[in-house]
Motif scaffolding. Structure first.
Motif, mmCIF file in Angstrom:
data_model
loop_
_atom_site.group_PDB
_atom_site.id
_atom_site.type_symbol
_atom_site.label_atom_id
_atom_site.label_comp_id
_atom_site.label_asym_id
_atom_site.label_seq_id
_atom_site.Cartn_x
_atom_site.Cartn_y
_atom_site.Cartn_z
ATOM 1 N N ARG A 2 -12.767 13.950 14.793
ATOM 2 C CA ARG A 2 -12.073 13.056 15.715
ATOM 3 C C ARG A 2 -11.688 13.820 16.982
ATOM 4 O O ARG A 2 -11.079 14.882 16.928
ATOM 5 N N ILE A 3 -12.055 13.253 18.102
ATOM 6 C CA ILE A 3 -11.729 13.838 19.404
ATOM 7 C C ILE A 3 -10.695 12.945 20.064
ATOM 8 O O ILE A 3 -10.815 11.723 20.049
ATOM 9 N N SER A 4 -9.677 13.563 20.658
ATOM 10 C CA SER A 4 -8.655 12.817 21.396
ATOM 11 C C SER A 4 -8.690 13.209 22.859
ATOM 12 O O SER A 4 -8.923 14.377 23.202
ATOM 13 N N CYS A 5 -8.421 12.237 23.703
ATOM 14 C CA CYS A 5 -8.315 12.483 25.140
ATOM 15 C C CYS A 5 -7.047 13.300 25.393
ATOM 16 O O CYS A 5 -5.978 12.979 24.873
ATOM 17 N N ASP A 6 -7.156 14.347 26.195
ATOM 18 C CA ASP A 6 -5.973 15.173 26.459
ATOM 19 C C ASP A 6 -5.056 14.557 27.520
ATOM 20 O O ASP A 6 -3.974 15.053 27.768
ATOM 21 N N ARG A 7 -5.479 13.451 28.140
ATOM 22 C CA ARG A 7 -4.640 12.778 29.133
ATOM 23 C C ARG A 7 -3.774 11.702 28.485
ATOM 24 O O ARG A 7 -2.581 11.648 28.703
ATOM 25 N N CYS A 8 -4.402 10.819 27.671
ATOM 26 C CA CYS A 8 -3.651 9.683 27.117
ATOM 27 C C CYS A 8 -3.549 9.702 25.591
ATOM 28 O O CYS A 8 -2.901 8.848 25.012
ATOM 29 N N CYS A 31 -13.192 9.108 27.048
ATOM 30 C CA CYS A 31 -12.047 8.415 26.473
ATOM 31 C C CYS A 31 -12.413 6.942 26.264
ATOM 32 O O CYS A 31 -13.056 6.321 27.113
ATOM 33 N N THR A 32 -11.976 6.377 25.137
ATOM 34 C CA THR A 32 -12.266 4.967 24.853
ATOM 35 C C THR A 32 -11.217 4.031 25.442
ATOM 36 O O THR A 32 -11.397 2.816 25.424
ATOM 37 N N ASN A 33 -10.126 4.567 25.983
ATOM 38 C CA ASN A 33 -9.087 3.758 26.627
ATOM 39 C C ASN A 33 -9.583 3.391 28.026
ATOM 40 O O ASN A 33 -9.702 4.245 28.904
ATOM 41 N N VAL A 34 -9.869 2.095 28.239
ATOM 42 C CA VAL A 34 -10.439 1.668 29.525
ATOM 43 C C VAL A 34 -9.492 1.908 30.695
ATOM 44 O O VAL A 34 -9.929 2.058 31.832
ATOM 45 N N GLU A 35 -8.192 1.950 30.440
ATOM 46 C CA GLU A 35 -7.238 2.229 31.516
ATOM 47 C C GLU A 35 -7.248 3.696 31.919
ATOM 48 O O GLU A 35 -6.841 4.029 33.023
ATOM 49 N N CYS A 36 -7.713 4.557 31.027
ATOM 50 C CA CYS A 36 -7.764 5.995 31.310
ATOM 51 C C CYS A 36 -9.132 6.371 31.891
ATOM 52 O O CYS A 36 -9.228 6.842 33.016
ATOM 53 N N GLY A 37 -10.177 6.193 31.106
ATOM 54 C CA GLY A 37 -11.531 6.473 31.586
ATOM 55 C C GLY A 37 -11.882 7.937 31.782
ATOM 56 O O GLY A 37 -12.892 8.262 32.398
ATOM 57 N N HIS A 38 -11.070 8.833 31.250
ATOM 58 C CA HIS A 38 -11.291 10.269 31.418
ATOM 59 C C HIS A 38 -12.590 10.693 30.730
ATOM 60 O O HIS A 38 -12.862 10.303 29.608
ATOM 61 N N THR A 39 -13.409 11.484 31.411
ATOM 62 C CA THR A 39 -14.571 12.122 30.795
ATOM 63 C C THR A 39 -14.357 13.627 30.884
ATOM 64 O O THR A 39 -13.789 14.126 31.855
#
Length: 80
Positions: A2-8, A31-39
């Motif tokens: 499992r990978i987590s976004c380090d922003r959200c 990131c799978t959070n559409v409001e974040c969108g971090h790659t």
């Protein structure tokens, strides 16, 4: 894994991977959070062996282990 976004802290998916060496890979993640969108890129690296592979044993030893009726007999072969 499992990978987590380090922003959200939302789940991230691994889009692609690239092998750098046999013990190091680059993971290209999104990131799978559409409001974040971090790659982002993460590194997945082999650390160390905890228990050695039986493939590292000589073939004669591996054959003897295959012929064992019990784990206790296999342990005796490895201890000898």
């Amino acid at each position: 894994m499992r990978i987590s976004c380090d922003r959200c802290r939302s789940k991230a998916r691994i889009a692609t991977t690239r092998e750098i060496t046999p013990r190091l890979r680059k993971l290209y993640c999104a990131c799978t959070n559409v409001e974040c969108g971090h790659t982002f890129v993460m590194h997945l690296e082999f650390g160390h062996t905890i228990s050695p592979s039986a493939l590292d044993l000589p073939e004669a030893t591996r054959e003897a282990l295959r012929d064992c009726a019990s784990p206790a007999q296999a342990q005796l072969i490895l201890a000898g």
